[in-house]
Design a protein around this motif. Structure first.
Motif, PDB file in Angstrom:
ATOM      1  N   VAL A 112       0.829  -1.203   0.000  1.00 28.25           N
ATOM      2  CA  VAL A 112       0.000   0.000   0.000  1.00 28.25           C
ATOM      3  C   VAL A 112       0.868   1.259   0.000  1.00 28.25           C
ATOM      4  N   CYS A 113       0.446   2.228  -0.814  1.00 25.34           N
ATOM      5  CA  CYS A 113       0.943   3.608  -0.731  1.00 25.34           C
ATOM      6  C   CYS A 113      -0.160   4.438  -0.094  1.00 25.34           C
ATOM      7  N   ALA A 114       0.164   5.159   0.960  1.00 23.42           N
ATOM      8  CA  ALA A 114      -0.793   6.084   1.576  1.00 23.42           C
ATOM      9  C   ALA A 114      -0.641   7.451   0.915  1.00 23.42           C
ATOM     10  N   HIS A 115      -1.722   8.202   0.840  1.00 23.97           N
ATOM     11  CA  HIS A 115      -1.718   9.518   0.146  1.00 23.97           C
ATOM     12  C   HIS A 115      -2.276  10.549   1.122  1.00 23.97           C
ATOM     13  N   ILE A 116      -1.421  11.527   1.514  1.00 25.04           N
ATOM     14  CA  ILE A 116      -1.827  12.558   2.478  1.00 25.04           C
ATOM     15  C   ILE A 116      -1.567  13.955   1.905  1.00 25.04           C
ATOM     16  N   GLY A 117      -1.874  14.982   2.684  1.00 23.51           N
ATOM     17  CA  GLY A 117      -1.777  16.353   2.203  1.00 23.51           C
ATOM     18  C   GLY A 117      -3.050  16.686   1.449  1.00 23.51           C
ATOM     19  N   LEU A 118      -2.936  17.210   0.231  1.00 24.51           N
ATOM     20  CA  LEU A 118      -4.128  17.403  -0.601  1.00 24.51           C
ATOM     21  C   LEU A 118      -4.595  16.043  -1.099  1.00 24.51           C
ATOM     22  N   THR A 119      -5.755  15.625  -0.627  1.00 21.90           N
ATOM     23  CA  THR A 119      -6.344  14.354  -1.041  1.00 21.90           C
ATOM     24  C   THR A 119      -7.565  14.698  -1.900  1.00 21.90           C
ATOM     25  N   GLN A 135      -1.688  22.046   1.824  1.00 24.25           N
ATOM     26  CA  GLN A 135      -2.109  21.502   3.126  1.00 24.25           C
ATOM     27  C   GLN A 135      -0.913  21.481   4.086  1.00 24.25           C
ATOM     28  N   GLY A 136      -1.183  21.624   5.360  1.00 21.14           N
ATOM     29  CA  GLY A 136      -0.099  21.571   6.353  1.00 21.14           C
ATOM     30  C   GLY A 136       0.629  22.890   6.490  1.00 21.14           C
ATOM     31  N   ALA A 137      -0.065  23.966   6.137  1.00 17.42           N
ATOM     32  CA  ALA A 137       0.596  25.277   6.127  1.00 17.42           C
ATOM     33  C   ALA A 137       0.704  25.896   7.519  1.00 17.42           C
ATOM     34  N   ASN A 138      -0.185  25.531   8.451  1.00 20.15           N
ATOM     35  CA  ASN A 138      -0.034  26.065   9.818  1.00 20.15           C
ATOM     36  C   ASN A 138       0.511  24.983  10.760  1.00 20.15           C
ATOM     37  N   GLN A 139       0.910  25.414  11.954  1.00 18.24           N
ATOM     38  CA  GLN A 139       1.626  24.501  12.860  1.00 18.24           C
ATOM     39  C   GLN A 139       0.788  23.320  13.316  1.00 18.24           C
ATOM     40  N   LEU A 140      -0.519  23.569  13.545  1.00 20.25           N
ATOM     41  CA  LEU A 140      -1.392  22.487  13.991  1.00 20.25           C
ATOM     42  C   LEU A 140      -1.547  21.446  12.889  1.00 20.25           C
ATOM     43  N   GLN A 141      -1.836  21.935  11.659  1.00 20.48           N
ATOM     44  CA  GLN A 141      -1.963  21.032  10.498  1.00 20.48           C
ATOM     45  C   GLN A 141      -0.673  20.248  10.263  1.00 20.48           C
ATOM     46  N   ALA A 142       0.460  20.938  10.420  1.00 19.92           N
ATOM     47  CA  ALA A 142       1.757  20.294  10.177  1.00 19.92           C
ATOM     48  C   ALA A 142       1.996  19.182  11.193  1.00 19.92           C
ATOM     49  N   ALA A 143       1.640  19.445  12.463  1.00 23.45           N
ATOM     50  CA  ALA A 143       1.834  18.437  13.513  1.00 23.45           C
ATOM     51  C   ALA A 143       0.949  17.222  13.262  1.00 23.45           C
ATOM     52  N   ILE A 144      -0.301  17.469  12.818  1.00 24.21           N
ATOM     53  CA  ILE A 144      -1.219  16.363  12.513  1.00 24.21           C
ATOM     54  C   ILE A 144      -0.658  15.546  11.349  1.00 24.21           C
ATOM     55  N   MET A 145      -0.108  16.233  10.338  1.00 26.81           N
ATOM     56  CA  MET A 145       0.420  15.513   9.172  1.00 26.81           C
ATOM     57  C   MET A 145       1.610  14.642   9.546  1.00 26.81           C
ATOM     58  N   LYS A 146       2.461  15.135  10.429  1.00 25.71           N
ATOM     59  CA  LYS A 146       3.610  14.330  10.888  1.00 25.71           C
ATOM     60  C   LYS A 146       3.130  13.067  11.600  1.00 25.71           C
ATOM     61  N   ASP A 147       2.116  13.227  12.459  1.00 26.71           N
ATOM     62  CA  ASP A 147       1.567  12.073  13.175  1.00 26.71           C
ATOM     63  C   ASP A 147       0.910  11.092  12.206  1.00 26.71           C
ATOM     64  N   ASP A 148       0.195  11.632  11.211  1.00 24.24           N
ATOM     65  CA  ASP A 148      -0.441  10.785  10.189  1.00 24.24           C
ATOM     66  C   ASP A 148       0.609   9.937   9.473  1.00 24.24           C
ATOM     67  N   MET A 191       2.818  12.544  -0.652  1.00 24.07           N
ATOM     68  CA  MET A 191       2.399  13.854  -0.125  1.00 24.07           C
ATOM     69  C   MET A 191       2.122  14.790  -1.277  1.00 24.07           C
ATOM     70  N   GLU A 192       0.908  15.342  -1.310  1.00 26.82           N
ATOM     71  CA  GLU A 192       0.494  16.234  -2.398  1.00 26.82           C
ATOM     72  C   GLU A 192       0.255  17.634  -1.848  1.00 26.82           C
ATOM     73  N   MET A 193       0.858  18.649  -2.468  1.00 22.82           N
ATOM     74  CA  MET A 193       0.715  20.061  -2.089  1.00 22.82           C
ATOM     75  C   MET A 193       0.981  20.265  -0.595  1.00 22.82           C
ATOM     76  N   VAL A 194       2.193  19.911  -0.202  1.00 21.85           N
ATOM     77  CA  VAL A 194       2.664  20.048   1.178  1.00 21.85           C
ATOM     78  C   VAL A 194       3.906  20.962   1.134  1.00 21.85           C
ATOM     79  N   PRO A 195       4.028  21.922   2.040  1.00 21.19           N
ATOM     80  CA  PRO A 195       5.213  22.788   2.035  1.00 21.19           C
ATOM     81  C   PRO A 195       6.497  21.954   2.008  1.00 21.19           C
ATOM     82  N   ALA A 196       7.464  22.398   1.182  1.00 21.06           N
ATOM     83  CA  ALA A 196       8.677  21.617   0.956  1.00 21.06           C
ATOM     84  C   ALA A 196       9.407  21.300   2.262  1.00 21.06           C
ATOM     85  N   ALA A 197       9.454  22.264   3.170  1.00 19.62           N
ATOM     86  CA  ALA A 197      10.195  22.059   4.416  1.00 19.62           C
ATOM     87  C   ALA A 197       9.547  20.957   5.257  1.00 19.62           C
ATOM     88  N   LEU A 198       8.200  20.984   5.326  1.00 17.90           N
ATOM     89  CA  LEU A 198       7.469  19.967   6.089  1.00 17.90           C
ATOM     90  C   LEU A 198       7.636  18.584   5.444  1.00 17.90           C
TER      91      LEU A 198
END
Ligand SMILES: Nc1nc(=O)c2c([nH]1)NC[C@@H]1CN(c3ccc(C(=O)N[C@@H](CCC(=O)O)C(=O)O)cc3)CN21
Ligand SMILES: CC(C)C(=O)C(=O)O
Ligand SMILES: [Mg+2]
Length: 271
Positions: A140-147, A160-173, A187-194
């Motif tokens: 399986v490949c999981a697909h997160i960020g812009l779904t 997606q993941g542009a604010n700190q709360l969203q970014a923390a949730i994405m890391k946990d995901d 990961m689709e449309m996720v800030p490069a640094a994240l």
């Protein structure tokens, strides 16, 4: 040009080796046998039979109308054109969200049609389903960020993941999906640094980016975007590789080379 059609079929273990060696994984979408053969001989590592076929083949404005029958048909078409590439097929909207049993029943149909792996959109809430499939022989490949299947929930195709709360949730995901046994996290449309941080934080799973910066284990684009054929508005993260190319083979070969040498994506394709 180098034709790779007599190369051995890629296996899951080859991707682990590529990641260990720091070699980027080149992925493109693919929907039919003729293009599948072309992508194969140009060195595309993974061909994604994406539900973006709803947009680029069927003319819909979203991926939601795509059915399992459509995905089976196009997976079969691609599989008959491929020698070396690994084949990943999207599970379409509504074919896996109900239960792990529903997901397994429908994943089995895509695998029977020729897929080597299926892709599922969603965060940690899909971990149970992913574990169920992986334990039963379905990579399986999981697909997160812009779904895109959640466009009506997300309210548009946005980063997606542009604010700190969203970014923390994405890391946990990402961690939960890896721990459930996902081979890749796309990961689709996720800030490069994240996306770079998430890639570095995962040991077992590789990452595939689209609009997620250069620091992922691999990159994917929609084929019709990267050969300048898609008539709609093309997202910022795409690049038309036909510009300066002498043929489609040349454009695809340049895409693979640009992913491998990390010249694509550049800052202008990232967020
Ligand atoms: N041809 C095609 N290319 C894709 O990359 C693609 C599909 N279809 N279909 C499924 C999803 C939908 N995707 C999309 C669709 C639109 C944007 C888009 O319009 N992006 C704008 C920003 C919009 C905003 O921030 O409000 C961009 O310029 O990147 C992005 C991804 C990605 N996928
Ligand atoms: C854009 C990629 C990641 C995809 O899911 C598709 O082509 O459907
Ligand atoms: Mg898709």
């Amino acid at each position: 040009m180098a034709y790779l059609s007599d190369a051995k079929p890629l296996k899951l273990t080859d991707f682990a080796k590529m990641r260990a060696a720091g070699e980027k994984i080149a992925v493109l979408t693919s929907y039919d046998s003729s293009f599948a053969t072309l992508l194969d001989r140009c060195g595309v590592d993974i061909q994604l039979v994406g539900d973006s076929l709803g947009n680029v083949l069927q003319g819909h404005s979203s991926t939601l109308p795509v059915t399992l029958e459509h995905m089976e048909y196009h997976t079969g078409c691609v599989s008959r054109g491929v020698h070396r590439s690994f084949i990943m097929s999207d599970m379409p909207f509504g074919s896996y969200q109900e239960s792990p049993a529903q997901a397994m029943r429908n994943a089995a149909r895509l695998m029977a049609a020729g897929a080597h792996m299926v892709k599922i959109e969603g965060g940690a809430y899909m971990a149970e389903t992913i574990r169920f499939l992986v334990e039963r022989g379905v990579p399986v490949c999981a697909h997160i960020g812009l779904t895109p299947q959640s466009v009506n929930q997300l309210g548009g195709y946005r980063v997606q993941g542009a604010n700190q709360l969203q970014a923390a949730i994405m890391k946990d995901d990402a961690r939960a999906l890896q721990d459930a046994g996902a081979t890749f996290v796309l990961m689709e449309m996720v800030p490069a640094a994240l996306a770079g941080e998430i890639t570095a934080s995962l040991q077992e799973a590789g990452t595939i980016g689209i609009g997620a910066g250069v620091d992922c284990s691999g990159q994917v684009l929609v084929l019709h975007d990267m050969i300048g054929v898609y008539p709609g508005k093309r997202p910022r993260f795409t690049r038309d590789f036909m510009v300066g190319a002498s043929s489609i083979d040349d454009a695809v070969t340049r895409y693979v080379a640009a992913v491998k040498d990390k010249s694509f994506p550049a800052a202008e394709h990232s967020y």
